[in-house]
Design a protein around this motif. Structure first.
Motif, mmCIF file in Angstrom:
data_model
loop_
_atom_site.group_PDB
_atom_site.id
_atom_site.type_symbol
_atom_site.label_atom_id
_atom_site.label_comp_id
_atom_site.label_asym_id
_atom_site.label_seq_id
_atom_site.Cartn_x
_atom_site.Cartn_y
_atom_site.Cartn_z
ATOM 1 N N ALA A 1 6.489 0.467 -3.962
ATOM 2 C CA ALA A 1 5.642 -0.706 -3.738
ATOM 3 C C ALA A 1 4.827 -1.030 -4.992
ATOM 4 O O ALA A 1 4.480 -0.151 -5.771
ATOM 5 N N PHE B 1 7.616 -5.258 3.959
ATOM 6 C CA PHE B 1 7.146 -3.877 3.884
ATOM 7 C C PHE B 1 7.386 -3.221 5.229
ATOM 8 O O PHE B 1 7.585 -3.914 6.242
ATOM 9 N N GLY C 1 2.174 1.754 4.821
ATOM 10 C CA GLY C 1 2.975 0.794 4.064
ATOM 11 C C GLY C 1 2.119 -0.294 3.444
ATOM 12 O O GLY C 1 2.612 -1.116 2.675
ATOM 13 N N PRO D 1 -0.482 -2.658 -0.520
ATOM 14 C CA PRO D 1 -0.007 -1.269 -0.465
ATOM 15 C C PRO D 1 -0.858 -0.250 -1.205
ATOM 16 O O PRO D 1 -0.617 0.948 -1.084
#
Length: 305
Positions: free
Chosen positions: A31, A57, A260, A278
């Motif tokens: 991420a 995500f 996430g 993130p």
């Protein structure tokens, strides 16, 4: 509204530098910690999106209120809460300590990992394929996104690195709390956490909770009103891990975070909110996402308290 959201995103972008992306699930390392986005859907079905709103995500722990609703619909309150408690734990989401020290060894609540694993074990179906199909159908219905699916790279990574969750599940099995096959339950749980979403998906689910389980677009009841109330209450008391009390004071909106980077928030009778950032704080919450919700709550007077 869009101008306000853009201003809030711009003002809080700096906080992304103060946190880090999750690394204990290696796939989540990919991420971009600078991402920050938000979507709001109000009771008139107006949709406002700014920032990294198109980024996908994995839902991770934001899935927990949703599977809780499904388990309650499948089993009723009495059975569900004979297996999982209703109290904040005050411990990190992946803590195993109280399972050993508390008797009976039921997890404190459905928002910590041990509790969420128990909730997943109560989803009805003749086998895991049917349970997964029912779960995905429920997530798709609530999000209004028929294309919602699992990120299988993240799922495989979770399965390979999920030893702590495995330890919790086997401890629950040894205590007679978890009755199902441990590996099958964990497989379903890892898939649940690996469902891929956007902030719009989270905002739509949040809106369906804000409207007490009724889809405002067509009047269809998706969740019973009492179950919606229970879910929102857990989001207030336990939804932001062991920072839930502080979040309730500073923001005051029923919310659930995930590692996430997602946060799903629901303002009863007003709106659903999805946030993505993130870069996480030490509690596992989106560091800039929390600031965004704090600012939004203050500007629009959204606190339920």
């Amino acid at each position: 509204m869009k101008e306000l959201l853009q201003k809030i995103i711009d003002e809080n972008k700096k906080y992304t530098k103060k946190g880090n992306v999750a690394t204990y699930i290696p796939e989540l390392k990919k991420a971009n910690r600078d991402d920050l986005g938000i979507c709001i859907i109000d009771m008139d079905n107006n949709i406002y999106q700014v920032g990294s709103y198109e980024k996908k995500f994995t839902i991770q722990s934001v899935s927990k209120p949703i599977t809780l609703a499904l388990a309650l619909m499948d089993n009723g309150k009495e059975k569900v809460f004979s297996k999982v408690g209703m109290e904040p734990s005050g411990d990190p989401f992946n803590s195993i300590m109280k399972l050993e020290t508390t008797k009976p060894s039921i997890p404190y609540n459905p928002m910590i990992n041990a509790g969420a694993i128990m909730i997943t074990s109560m989803i009805k179906g003749k086998n895991n394929d049917e349970k997964l199909e029912r779960m995905l159908k429920f997530f798709r219905k609530l999000s209004g996104n028929e294309n919602l699916d699992i990120n299988y790279d993240v799922y495989m990574c979770e399965k390979q690195t999920g030893d702590r969750n495995r330890a919790m599940a086997y401890l629950l099995k040894s205590e007679g709390i978890l009755e199902e096959n441990v590996e099958e339950v964990l497989d379903l749980y890892f898939k649940q956490c690996s469902i891929e979403v956007t902030v719009k998906d989270l905002a739509r689910i949040g809106l369906n909770l804000a409207s007490h389980g009724v889809d405002i677009r067509n009047g269809e009841r998706l969740i019973e009103s009492d179950i919606s109330r229970i879910v929102k209450t857990f989001m207030v008391t336990c939804g932001m891990y062991d920072a839930s009390g502080q979040f309730a004071i500073n923001v005051g909106i029923p919310s659930k975070s995930g590692v996430g980077g997602g946060i799903m928030a629901t303002v009863p009778n007003e709106m659903g909110i999805g946030v993505f950032g993130p870069s996480l704080d030490k509690k596992g919450n989106s560091i800039a996402g929390v600031k965004v919700l704090e600012n939004l709550s203050e500007k629009l007077n959204l606190s339920i308290f």
